[in-house]
Scaffold this active site. Structure first.
Site, PDB file in Angstrom:
ATOM      1  N   LYS A   1       0.844  -1.199   0.000  1.00 28.67           N
ATOM      2  CA  LYS A   1       0.000   0.000   0.000  1.00 28.67           C
ATOM      3  C   LYS A   1       0.876   1.245   0.000  1.00 28.67           C
ATOM      4  CE  LYS A   1      -1.870   2.402   3.363  1.00 28.67           C
ATOM      5  NZ  LYS A   1      -1.817   3.802   2.894  1.00 28.67           N
TER       6      LYS A   1
ATOM      7  N   GLY B   1       7.064   4.428   8.449  1.00 26.29           N
ATOM      8  CA  GLY B   1       6.165   5.538   8.720  1.00 26.29           C
ATOM      9  C   GLY B   1       6.385   6.069  10.118  1.00 26.29           C
ATOM     10  N   SER B   2       5.323   6.615  10.686  1.00 26.14           N
ATOM     11  CA  SER B   2       5.474   7.276  11.982  1.00 26.14           C
ATOM     12  C   SER B   2       5.587   6.264  13.110  1.00 26.14           C
ATOM     13  CB  SER B   2       4.298   8.205  12.232  1.00 26.14           C
ATOM     14  OG  SER B   2       3.143   7.440  12.481  1.00 26.14           O
ATOM     15  N   THR B   3       6.237   6.690  14.180  1.00 27.18           N
ATOM     16  CA  THR B   3       6.366   5.856  15.364  1.00 27.18           C
ATOM     17  C   THR B   3       4.998   5.541  15.960  1.00 27.18           C
ATOM     18  OG1 THR B   3       8.573   6.678  15.840  1.00 27.18           O
ATOM     19  CG2 THR B   3       7.335   5.813  17.708  1.00 27.18           C
TER      20      THR B   3
ATOM     21  N   GLY C   1       3.495   2.898  13.952  1.00 28.61           N
ATOM     22  CA  GLY C   1       4.330   1.715  14.166  1.00 28.61           C
ATOM     23  C   GLY C   1       3.953   0.987  15.446  1.00 28.61           C
TER      24      GLY C   1
ATOM     25  N   GLU D   1      10.279   0.668  10.301  1.00 25.06           N
ATOM     26  CA  GLU D   1      11.246   1.744  10.101  1.00 25.06           C
ATOM     27  C   GLU D   1      10.486   3.023  10.417  1.00 25.06           C
ATOM     28  OE1 GLU D   1      12.958   4.578   9.256  1.00 25.06           O
ATOM     29  OE2 GLU D   1      13.010   4.207   7.099  1.00 25.06           O
TER      30      GLU D   1
ATOM     31  N   CYS E   1      13.102  10.570   7.505  1.00 25.67           N
ATOM     32  CA  CYS E   1      13.081  10.024   8.866  1.00 25.67           C
ATOM     33  C   CYS E   1      14.455  10.074   9.494  1.00 25.67           C
ATOM     34  CB  CYS E   1      12.526   8.612   8.874  1.00 25.67           C
ATOM     35  SG  CYS E   1      13.259   7.585   7.601  1.00 25.67           S
TER      36      CYS E   1
ATOM     37  N   GLU F   1       9.799  14.670  16.463  1.00 24.38           N
ATOM     38  CA  GLU F   1      10.111  14.708  15.044  1.00 24.38           C
ATOM     39  C   GLU F   1       9.184  15.709  14.362  1.00 24.38           C
ATOM     40  OE1 GLU F   1       9.229  11.150  12.726  1.00 24.38           O
ATOM     41  OE2 GLU F   1      11.115  11.427  11.660  1.00 24.38           O
TER      42      GLU F   1
END
Lengths: 312, 479
Positions: free
Chosen positions: B183, B235-237, B240, B257, B291, B388
């Site tokens: 995706k 993507g974002s933490t 995640g 990641e 990132c 971030e």
């Protein structure tokens, strides 16, 4: 503000305080600036600006008065069919041709074009100080208003920076108000960018009006990373002292693309205030005809053959 | 005298974008169930580029079934060398169509054409070339003799490097013998859909690669699908963590990641001019949507003023504007949502007492834009030093000794990247040894190579991508 007081210790202190140059990073920056895409109106401006910055040069053992006069004609009117082409920045010849060039330029309406003489036992710089002084004196007496002196690379590489410094000081004193002093490093012999930065500050502190990459007799010469480091040097020297020193790449700049890359380097390193013949020159001979051909291409929409620009 | 660079736009005519795109399932473009679509725009001018299908749960089921069938019947039975041939073919097609992909990526993402042309697309092709070579050498991947593929991989990628992240995911998965359901990000689906065309062009067997466009809900259906053996997410933490929770207790393997707040450490003996370039590259490359960006600058206090002065002068030259112009250095922010987030954190930075400076450049009226910005006088306790921002905003902190630099650099929940600037080799090595970050650059920044593993510590994620380490995440030791 002066960076050194003339003593060896102050000179060494200044050079040691310089930040190092990272070769990989400097090459990457120069390469990135080489990707700038200069088109249409900006290309046209850049071509004319580059023409006005050329030190049109002949430095051959076979130079004759006839050859030098032909070069002067070209300098004043680079394109005989188009009066809107600016004249070049200067004529650059050996010592003994200075008088011929000066006289002929004055006679053909090129009185405002300076004559530069290469000096101080050009190109190797291997002679006594007395000979170098006499060499420069000759050029000044013949009417040179710009002196392109070479540094003693052997002394520089041997660590005798005081010798290099003092020689520049002497020649500068000789030039006085009569001539601009350009100091040639022969970067192809200094090799590292750290050396280029050191030589730049050394020459500027000694009184150079211009710092110049090369004699044109050694390759590599005016590579973009070398010019980048020299432009950083004049930028930082100006920030420290308020004095603007000129930069002259010479050797290896043969076509319009290379010349425009040099202008981009100036624009994005020292800044736009360096983009004039008082502060930036390009030492070249073959470059002028390529600039003229590209200029015709922009004007006419197609390339002209090599016989539409003049051989001199 | 000024040297104005006339516009030098890359031509958009090299790419033909269709009015609408379906989902790529089992080798064909098909409409989503119920025909749902959503528009995708050019963030530099907010114009709609195309409409793409919105994949629901049923579509995910279909795609996973297709991937499973392709895995059992075709891909896992193919000889490794044959798999490699397909990957080589894809790599070559990406190179041949590089200009088209570069233009498309710039249009859909907002990043400058110079970057898509010189970084994104060549690196994407390089990833396929690199992994093509691995396909028949998997016994050297370090997971033991006779390594086996995992099965069907569900892959979810971000919008910051759309095609490059796709290649980081798909190339190793396919080389190892898995099939994939991928995706792309909601805002940047187009290069993934063009990549689907590349799969067709390469005659890749149907179902080996399936591409589903959609949003977070689509991604969640993929993550929770029982027919999937492996999840790979970039993507974002925040997301995640959600994924880690969903996957916990299942047989699925997982690589993540995630975010970062990379420390870029500048020692007083650094090559200052090249360091400035590295700082700029570290935080303003790709509008700071990276990132592993060097978003926390740690400068030795003794050179702070010199570095900031030179940095500001350099930042004044950053050319912000039309991403299609070959001379543009920084393009558009990818979405209005991201722009809002950047603005919010930048405002917080000012309120918390840091000094804000931007380069004051003019910004286009339409589209999403943010000036290159730095905050000086930042301390560890401030949000802009910890969170971030994922935009062109640099927080500048100082340190006095190497140990203090290490302590501050490691004092973060993240651990993705770090940079070291020094002319002293021993100091560089000492610093690198003590930093807790997955990727450490010395006297350079944001350098990528398919052979080099990439990934993070702590909240920056699990696992590695690239190199042998990345490949092994798609393999299990055989018996």
């Amino acid at each position: 503000m002066l960076l050194v007081d003339g003593t060896e210790s102050s000179l060494r202190a200044m050079l040691q305080a310089l930040p190092p140059v990272d070769e990989v990073g400097a090459h990457a920056r120069a390469a990135m600036l080489g990707t700038r895409s200069i088109k249409t109106t900006s290309k046209s401006w850049a071509i004319d600006t580059a023409i006005s910055m050329i030190d049109l040069t002949t430095l051959e053992g076979s130079d004759t008065p006839g050859k030098v006069r032909a070069l002067c004609n070209k300098a004043v009117r680079p394109d005989s069919t188009d009066a809107t082409v600016p004249h070049v920045g200067a004529i650059c010849v050996y010592n003994d041709m200075v008088a011929v060039a000066r006289k002929h330029l004055d006679a053909i309406g090129g009185a405002d074009i300076p004559v530069a003489a290469v000096s101080t036992a050009f190109p190797s710089g291997r002679a006594s100080r007395e000979v170098k002084i006499r060499d420069t004196q000759d050029a000044l007496d013949a009417g040179a208003t710009e002196i392109d002196m070479v540094i003693d690379r052997g002394a520089f590489l041997a660590g005798d920076i005081m010798k290099v410094f003092t020689e520049i000081v002497y020649i500068k004193e000789l030039c006085g108000d009569r001539a601009h002093l350009k100091v040639i490093f022969e970067t192809g012999e200094l090799v590292t960018l750290d050396n280029v930065r050191k030589a730049s500050f050394l020459a500027m502190a000694a009184g150079a009006d211009f710092i110049k990459t090369s004699t044109g007799k050694i390759s590599p010469a005016a590579t973009p990373p070398v010019v980048l480091v020299m432009l950083e040097a004049v930028r930082d020297f100006y920030a420290q002292t308020g004095v603007k020193i000129g930069v002259k790449p010479a050797g290896g700049i043969r076509n319009t693309k290379d010349a425009i890359k040099q202008l981009v380097l100036v624009n994005e390193t020292a800044g736009a205030q360096w983009l004039n013949p008082q502060l930036f020159r390009i030492g070249a001979s073959a470059l002028l005809n390529d600039l003229l051909m590209q200029r015709m291409k922009l004007r006419d929409g197609h390339y002209a053959g090599p016989n539409y620009v003049t051989l001199d | 005298m000024t040297f104005e660079y006339a516009p030098a736009p890359e031509s958009a005519s090299v790419v033909n974008i269709a009015d609408s795109y379906g989902l790529f399932i089992n080798g064909k473009f098909v409409p989503a169930k119920g025909g749902m679509t959503f528009p995708t725009i050019n963030p530099a001018n907010e114009k709609v580029l195309s409409k793409v299908a919105y994949a629901s749960k049923d579509d995910v089921d279909k795609a996973v079934a297709a991937a499973r069938a392709a895995y059992t019947k075709v891909w896992s039975k193919l000889s490794p060398a044959e798999r490699g041939k397909y990957l080589f073919r894809i790599a070559r097609i990406l190179q041949e169509r590089a200009r088209e992909f570069a233009v498309l990526e710039t249009l859909n993402n907002g990043k400058p054409i110079r970057e898509t042309r010189d970084a994104d697309i060549p690196l994407a092709a390089a990833h396929f070339f690199y992994h093509a070579g691995w396909a028949d050498k998997l016994e050297h991947a370090g997971v033991g003799n006779n390594p086996k593929s995992l099965g069907v991989a569900g892959q979810i990628i971000p919008w910051n490097f759309p095609l490059l992240m796709l290649s980081w995911k798909i190339a190793p998965a396919l080389a190892a013998g898995n099939t994939v359901v991928l995706k792309p990000a909601e805002t940047t689906p187009l290069t993934a859909l063009f990549f689907a065309e590349v799969c067709q062009q390469a005659d890749l067997p149907p179902g080996v690669v399936n591409i589903l466009t959609g949003d977070g809900a689509t991604g969640s259906h993929i993550v929770n699908h029982p027919g999937i053996d492996k999840i790979a997410f970039t993507g974002s933490t925040e997301v995640g963590k959600l994924i880690a929770r969903s996957v916990a207790g299942t047989k699925k393997s997982l690589t993540l990641e995630l975010g970062g707040k990379g420390a870029n450490i500048v020692y007083e003996d650094a090559a200052i001019d090249e360091t400035i370039e590295g700082i700029v590259n570290g935080i303003f490359f790709n509008q700071g949507h990276v990132c592993c960006a060097g978003s926390r600058l740690l400068v030795q206090e003794s050179v702070h003023d010199e570095v900031i002065e030179k940095l500001q002068r350099r930042m004044s030259q950053i050319r912000v504007g039309d991403p299609m112009d070959k001379n543009t250095d920084m393009g558009a922010i990818n979405s209005s949502a991201q722009l809002a987030k950047i603005r919010e954190l930048a405002d917080v930075g000012g309120e918390e007492g840091a000094t804000r400076w931007d380069n004051g450049c003019e910004l286009p009226a339409k589209g999403f834009w943010f000036r290159p910005t730095i905050f000086t006088g930042v301390t560890q306790a401030q949000r802009i030093a910890r969170e971030e921002i994922f935009g062109p905003v640099l927080s500048v902190l100082t340190f006095r000794t190497p140990q203090e630099a290490i302590d501050k650099a490691n004092n973060t929940p993240f651990g993705l990247s770090a940079g070291i600037w020094s002319d002293k080799g021993s100091k560089v090595l000492w610093t690198a040894k003590n930093l807790k970050a997955g990727v450490i650059w010395a006297n350079t920044f944001n350098k990528f190579d398919p052979a080099s593993p990439f990934g993070g510590y702590k909240e920056s994620g699990w696992g590695r991508e690239g190199g042998r380490h990345g490949l092994s995440a798609y393999l299990k030791g055989g018996k």
